[in-house]
Scaffold this active site. Structure first.
Site, PDB file in Angstrom:
ATOM      1  N   SER A  20     -13.678 -12.479 -40.436  1.00 41.95           N
ATOM      2  CA  SER A  20     -13.275 -12.854 -39.154  1.00 41.95           C
ATOM      3  C   SER A  20     -13.539 -11.711 -38.377  1.00 41.95           C
ATOM      4  O   SER A  20     -14.487 -11.140 -38.683  1.00 41.95           O
ATOM      5  CB  SER A  20     -11.887 -12.136 -40.009  1.00 41.95           C
ATOM      6  OG  SER A  20     -11.751 -11.063 -40.553  1.00 41.95           O
ATOM      7  N   ASP A  21     -13.343 -11.612 -37.400  1.00 38.14           N
ATOM      8  CA  ASP A  21     -13.192 -10.751 -36.319  1.00 38.14           C
ATOM      9  C   ASP A  21     -12.823  -9.487 -36.712  1.00 38.14           C
ATOM     10  O   ASP A  21     -11.136  -9.668 -37.226  1.00 38.14           O
ATOM     11  CB  ASP A  21     -13.237 -11.457 -34.488  1.00 38.14           C
ATOM     12  CG  ASP A  21     -14.096 -10.764 -33.643  1.00 38.14           C
ATOM     13  OD1 ASP A  21     -13.551  -9.401 -33.401  1.00 38.14           O
ATOM     14  OD2 ASP A  21     -13.104 -11.021 -32.552  1.00 38.14           O
ATOM     15  N   TRP A  22     -13.193  -8.472 -36.130  1.00 35.18           N
ATOM     16  CA  TRP A  22     -12.380  -7.262 -36.073  1.00 35.18           C
ATOM     17  C   TRP A  22     -11.204  -6.595 -36.153  1.00 35.18           C
ATOM     18  O   TRP A  22     -10.399  -6.688 -35.238  1.00 35.18           O
ATOM     19  CB  TRP A  22     -13.186  -6.234 -35.552  1.00 35.18           C
ATOM     20  CG  TRP A  22     -14.595  -5.453 -36.463  1.00 35.18           C
ATOM     21  CD1 TRP A  22     -14.665  -3.682 -36.500  1.00 35.18           C
ATOM     22  CD2 TRP A  22     -15.293  -6.697 -36.804  1.00 35.18           C
ATOM     23  NE1 TRP A  22     -16.076  -4.489 -37.730  1.00 35.18           N
ATOM     24  CE2 TRP A  22     -16.179  -5.306 -37.870  1.00 35.18           C
ATOM     25  CE3 TRP A  22     -15.895  -7.843 -37.920  1.00 35.18           C
ATOM     26  CZ2 TRP A  22     -17.394  -5.838 -38.237  1.00 35.18           C
ATOM     27  CZ3 TRP A  22     -16.514  -8.329 -37.770  1.00 35.18           C
ATOM     28  CH2 TRP A  22     -17.669  -7.286 -38.267  1.00 35.18           C
ATOM     29  N   GLY A  23      -9.801  -7.038 -36.498  1.00 29.61           N
ATOM     30  CA  GLY A  23      -8.880  -7.441 -36.702  1.00 29.61           C
ATOM     31  C   GLY A  23      -7.809  -8.821 -36.672  1.00 29.61           C
ATOM     32  O   GLY A  23      -6.955  -8.723 -36.409  1.00 29.61           O
ATOM     33  N   ALA A  24      -8.606  -9.794 -36.690  1.00 24.09           N
ATOM     34  CA  ALA A  24      -8.698 -10.898 -36.597  1.00 24.09           C
ATOM     35  C   ALA A  24      -7.851 -11.410 -37.554  1.00 24.09           C
ATOM     36  O   ALA A  24      -7.413 -12.079 -37.684  1.00 24.09           O
ATOM     37  CB  ALA A  24      -9.075 -11.820 -36.316  1.00 24.09           C
TER      38      ALA A  24
END
Ligand SMILES: *[C@@H]1O[C@H](CO)[C@@H](O)[C@H](O)[C@H]1NC(C)=O
Ligand SMILES: *[C@@H]1O[C@H](CO)[C@@H](O)[C@H](O)[C@H]1NC(C)=O
Ligand SMILES: *[C@@H]1O[C@H](CO)[C@@H](O)[C@H](O)[C@H]1NC(C)=O
Ligand SMILES: *[C@@H]1O[C@H](CO)[C@@H](O)[C@H](O)[C@H]1NC(C)=O
Ligand SMILES: *[C@@H]1O[C@H](CO)[C@@H](O)[C@H](O)[C@H]1NC(C)=O
Ligand SMILES: *[C@@H]1O[C@H](CO)[C@@H](O)[C@H](O)[C@H]1NC(C)=O
Ligand SMILES: *[C@@H]1O[C@H](CO)[C@@H](O)[C@H](O)[C@H]1NC(C)=O
Ligand SMILES: *[C@@H]1O[C@H](CO)[C@@H](O)[C@H](O)[C@H]1NC(C)=O
Ligand SMILES: *[C@@H]1O[C@H](CO)[C@@H](O)[C@H](O)[C@H]1NC(C)=O
Ligand SMILES: *[C@@H]1O[C@H](CO)[C@@H](O)[C@H](O)[C@H]1NC(C)=O
Ligand SMILES: *[C@@H]1O[C@H](CO)[C@@H](O)[C@H](O)[C@H]1NC(C)=O
Length: 863
Positions: A279-283
């Site tokens: 995941s992207d950071w916080g996605a």
């Protein structure tokens, strides 16, 4: 958000009633398991062996980050201490090691695209890979194909390559090969439809005062998805990329990291992607749902940056124990991660991270966010080697000569008086790294801003390099002065009026959405120059009839008002050249390097000419803003061609100090095998572990717990209590998507077959040759470009399909040979869910820009 499929079901029924239904993403389950295709077979075997030996908690540890700022890298998973394995380190960025020191600041992706040079793309990938490897990084978070550049003002376009799927795809592939040959795992990102910064995350948007509760939805039809946005990811997969990062945005109202259609169907089903999805950071917004939809690694692990809880970690262990996530799915996550690890040789190249992303101090807290365990953090290892050379070369070879009249360039060492005008020529008063993540536009622009940056080891400014050139070669015969205050117009005028040449430096910056520079929330708020640039140019042209403009910009800027002024004798676009900026430019200015770069985007007369605007006003109440990609595949030059709009400088255009001619186009049909849709079924999902119980997964007695650290273990055998989730159990089996837990053999998709898709797509159908002659008086590089007209009513007038960069001596001829594959000539057919070659007459065009195509030939029809 947690139970996204319930929402999707609600949306689907709502859509029956509503006249204007929201776009909807169809479910696709189960998540395809890794099979060890092709190049992956050896790594797959080793990964299966390794994972077969792990406990559930150990596997879960590999899938979940330890939490934001808990370890040295921007993201780090748990380790497997029993087997002597420390956690895996993920580190930005696509242009060098971020948040470190004694590393290089490479040219941005957009400059690599402007070189049109596959070898340089590979060499840069390799050099960046070596630096990450030597800093102890396992996964370098790049390269970028999303954004591809649908919007010219998109904040992060420069991190990627070009608004063309072929140029981007080829550069992606070469970069990945270079990085992985150096022994680090590459990460192709951001998958997919991540075309604007506005509204990519609701929290960030709220910070800017937009009242939205969900990320923007990029609504993309299936044909556009295949023919444009997915295309470069296919090349990344064929290059063997080890990981892919899912994006912040939603696609058809389903989050990028929980969208079963984009992850299970397209990526792992159709394209047979064998590596892992992070995941992207916080996605990451859901536990069970994202696991079943194909996510393999949660970064940086926590529910939000700095939260002590995780959707995975303990929760993933629990969801296997309570039967909502099948054991095989977690096995598959771990196998994919370990296979990427073995594929690039991490087991041979690994050293522990020797720097910290969170401080430049030598000593500090290992668990930075909670101030625990004071240790030596930064060993200050110099990893630069001789990379300055490839950086300088890419800087020169990416410089695009847009205009050159009256022999203005190259300069000679006899110049009487050089005026250097513009802040963009000079240094940042705060130091080259003075603004965190390059979040300002002070001094010369050599990188955009955001997480896609690295600290500079030094930054050679144009002013510095020009002064040095004059001092070294002009024997005191040349006067040279600089005015770098963009509002000191009187002083600039005085200098320009004395100058035999005025070198004017202007720029336009952009970056990632979490930083706002001068009212630009990542995306640019306009396409004009920054910091009074137009006035600086005007001041020079009014006073000097030999004004040369150098532009540093993240993408296109509007130049209509001045580009054709007679006093402007030359214009150069130097993009974002990295640490050697000044030296790269001076090599071109003085003709040591003959410019051969070609613009990797179109220079239009107005913003309107590019098509739809970025969505900057929420259009769906407080719900997800809806960004309908109605322009289909018609971005950049395809849009200009469709609307019959004349650009100022077209995609693929660039001048040289010499001239070239194209002749003798020949097309030879080859004898490919017929195209066969893939049929049949997969094997069943391998299960690699023993069934475990809650009591096998309790926190070990006496364990010293780092505060807030995300472990894979449970507080007690009470699963609900150990999860602490008030909604625990709401996704009882009746609500799981149909087929989501089914590990039995599954139907294969017709367009699938090996990593990257059906192998028939990559067979050559035609060989094409053309002759290029250097008709000038100096050696130079030319970029032959092959475009195809697919001929259908809905097709772009032409699409780039092949290119190369060749060096040719004066008078010399070079025969350029290339091929066209089945994929190059196909359209995506929604009905058969496969690629087909239409009946329409197809034509090839060869030349040196998208609008200078002197050679054409009709292609014989293909069965
Ligand atoms: C989005 O919806 C369009 C229109 O129905 C469809 O063609 C496309 O495949 C969908 N894509 C995804 C990822 O759901
Ligand atoms: C599995 O673990 C045992 C001991 O725990 C070790 O002897 C063996 O080598 C391991 N196998 C692999 C493939 O790591
Ligand atoms: C998970 O990783 C952490 C950090 O490396 C480590 O302390 C812990 O022992 C690991 N857990 C297991 C089950 O290996
Ligand atoms: C944001 O939207 C919510 C839901 O529509 C509403 O309750 C709230 O008052 C709005 N907040 C602001 C600051 O407009
Ligand atoms: C489990 O996930 C839920 C959200 O789905 C979260 O509220 C809870 O804190 C998580 N539990 C742990 C132990 O991280
Ligand atoms: C440097 O950048 C900051 C942030 O954008 C800005 O406020 C400041 O005025 C700039 N300083 C100079 C000297 O350009
Ligand atoms: C465009 O944006 C830049 C950067 O914020 C700013 O300097 C410039 O004045 C703006 N141009 C116009 C015409 O508003
Ligand atoms: C061009 O430069 C000369 C000075 O060399 C000046 O007299 C003239 O007005 C300029 N022309 C324009 C169009 O600015
Ligand atoms: C600029 O003007 C001067 C003086 O009229 C002339 O000698 C020179 O050739 C001009 N330069 C260019 C590049 O036109
Ligand atoms: C598990 O126990 C730790 C330590 O007592 C506590 O901080 C944490 O909140 C507990 N987790 C849950 C989900 O209750
Ligand atoms: C299973 O565990 C997960 C993770 O804690 C939780 O989100 C889910 O609601 C649980 N499902 C059932 C049916 O108990």
């Amino acid at each position: 958000m947690k139970f996204g499929w319930l929402e999707v079901a609600a949306l689907a029924s709502a859509s029956v009633a509503s006249a204007n239904p929201l776009a909807y993403s169809p479910p696709y389950y189960p998540s395809p398991w890794m099979t060890g295709e092709g190049d992956w077979s050896e790594a797959y075997k080793r990964a299966v062996d390794f994972v077969s030996n792990l406990t559930l908690a150990e596997k879960v540890n590999l899938t979940t980050g330890a939490g934001w700022e808990q370890e040295r890298c921007v993201g780090e998973t748990g380790g497997i201490p029993r087997l002597g394995m420390w956690g895996m380190c993920m580190q930005d960025s696509p242009l060098g090691v971020r948040d470190s020191d004694y590393n290089s600041g490479f040219p941005a992706g957009v400059n690599v695209a402007a070189t049109w040079d596959k070898r340089l793309a590979y060499q840069r990938g390799m050099a960046m890979g070596e630096e990450h490897r030597d800093k102890g990084v396992d996964v370098q978070l790049g390269p970028v194909a999303g954004p591809i550049g649908k919007y010219p003002d998109g904040g992060r376009n420069w991190e990627g390559f070009a608004p063309d799927p072929v140029l981007t795809g080829v550069m992606m592939a070469e970069t990945i090969k270079g990085m992985q040959d150096a022994g680090v795992i590459a990460c192709a990102k951001h998958y997919i439809g991540n075309e604007q910064e506005h509204f990519r995350q609701s929290g960030e948007a709220q910070g800017y005062g937009y009242n939205i509760s969900q990320s923007v939805s990029s609504n993309i039809d299936d044909k556009t998805m295949h023919e444009l946005y997915l295309w470069p990811f296919v090349d990344a997969i064929r290059a063997g990329v080890g990981s892919i990062m899912c994006s912040y945005n939603q696609i058809n109202n389903s989050y990028g990291c929980a969208n079963s259609y984009t992850l299970n169907k397209l990526l792992k089903g159709e394209l047979g992607f064998q590596g892992f999805v992070m995941s992207d950071w916080g996605a990451h917004h859901s536990g069970v749902e994202s696991a079943l939809a194909g996510l393999d690694m949660s970064m940086p692990g926590d529910v939000y940056l700095g939260s002590p809880y995780s959707y995975w970690g303990t929760n993933l262990t629990i969801s296997v124990l309570n039967g909502t996530v099948p054991e095989w799915r977690v096995d598959d996550m771990a196998v994919r991660i370990m296979a990427a690890y073995y594929k690039v040789g991490r087991d041979r190249f690994r050293t522990p991270p020797n720097f910290s992303s969170w401080t430049r101090d030598e000593y500090g807290f290992e668990h930075f966010i909670v101030s625990e365990n004071y240790v030596k953090l930064n060993e200050r290892v110099n990893v630069q080697r001789d990379h300055a050379q490839v950086i300088r070369k890419i800087g020169s070879d990416s410089t695009v000569l847009l205009k050159n009249q009256r022999g203005a360039l190259p300069l000679t060492h006899d110049e009487k008086f050089i005026a250097i005008l513009g802040e963009d020529a000079g240094s940042n008063a705060y130091g080259a790294n003075g603004c965190s993540d390059r979040g300002c536009d002070n001094g010369t622009l050599a990188m955009g801003w955001g997480s896609g940056t690295a600290n500079f080891p030094y930054l050679i400014t144009p002013e510095q390099a020009i002064q040095n050139e004059v001092l070294d070669y002009s024997n005191g015969q040349t006067n040279v002065f600089a005015v770098t205050d963009n509002w000191a117009l009187t002083e600039m005028a005085a200098l320009a009026s004395q100058a035999s040449v005025a070198l004017v430096f202007v720029n336009a910056d952009s970056g990632e959405g979490y930083i706002n520079v001068d009212g630009n929330e990542g995306d640019r708020k306009n396409l004009t120059l920054w910091k009074n640039g137009e006035e600086v140019i005007k001041t020079a042209t009014q006073n000097c009839n030999n004004t040369i403009v150098v532009i540093h910009s993240t993408a296109a800027v509007l130049i209509s008002d001045w580009y054709d002024n007679d006093n402007i004798t030359a214009i150069l676009w130097a993009g974002l050249p990295g640490q050697e900026s000044g030296r790269s430019l001076v090599d071109v200015l003085y003709g040591r390097i003959n410019p051969g770069g070609k613009t990797p985007f179109t220079w239009g007369k107005t913003r309107k000419d590019y098509g739809p605007a970025i969505l900057t006003v929420p259009n769906n109440g407080d719900g997800a803003p809806q960004d309908n990609f109605d322009d289909g595949v018609f971005i950049d030059y395809r849009r200009f061609d469709k609307d019959n709009t004349e650009p100022i400088y077209e995609f693929g255009y660039g001048l040289s100090y010499t001239s070239f001619e194209f002749s003798d186009l020949k097309v030879t049909p080859l004898t490919p095998t017929p195209y066969n849709p893939t049929t049949g079924k997969s094997d069943k999902a391998p299960v690699l572990g023993e069934a475990e119980s809650a009591s096998d997964n309790l926190y070990p007695e006496g364990l010293h717990r780092v505060t807030q650290y995300l472990y894979p273990w449970l507080n007690s055998t009470d699963l609900r209590a150990s999860s602490g989730d008030p909604d625990y159990g709401m996704d009882s089996k009746d609500y799981l998507p149909e087929g989501a837990t089914d590990g039995s053999p599954q139907d294969l998709l017709p367009a699938s077959g090996q990593d990257g898709g059906n192998p028939g797509l990559f067979e050559d159908l035609f060989q094409v040759t053309a002759t290029i002659t250097n008709t000038g008086s100096v050696t130079g590089d030319e970029v032959p470009q092959l475009y195809v007209s697919l001929g259908g009513e809905d097709d772009p007038a032409k699409v780039l399909r092949q290119f190369d960069r060749v060096t040719i001596a004066p008078g010399q001829l070079v025969q350029w040979t290339t091929t066209l594959t089945r994929r190059d000539l196909s359209n995506w057919d929604v009905a058969s869910q496969n690629w087909v070659i239409s009946d329409a007459q197809k034509t090839v065009h060869v030349g040196n820009s998208s609008r200078k195509l002197p050679l054409s030939a009709a292609l014989p029809s293909v069965q």
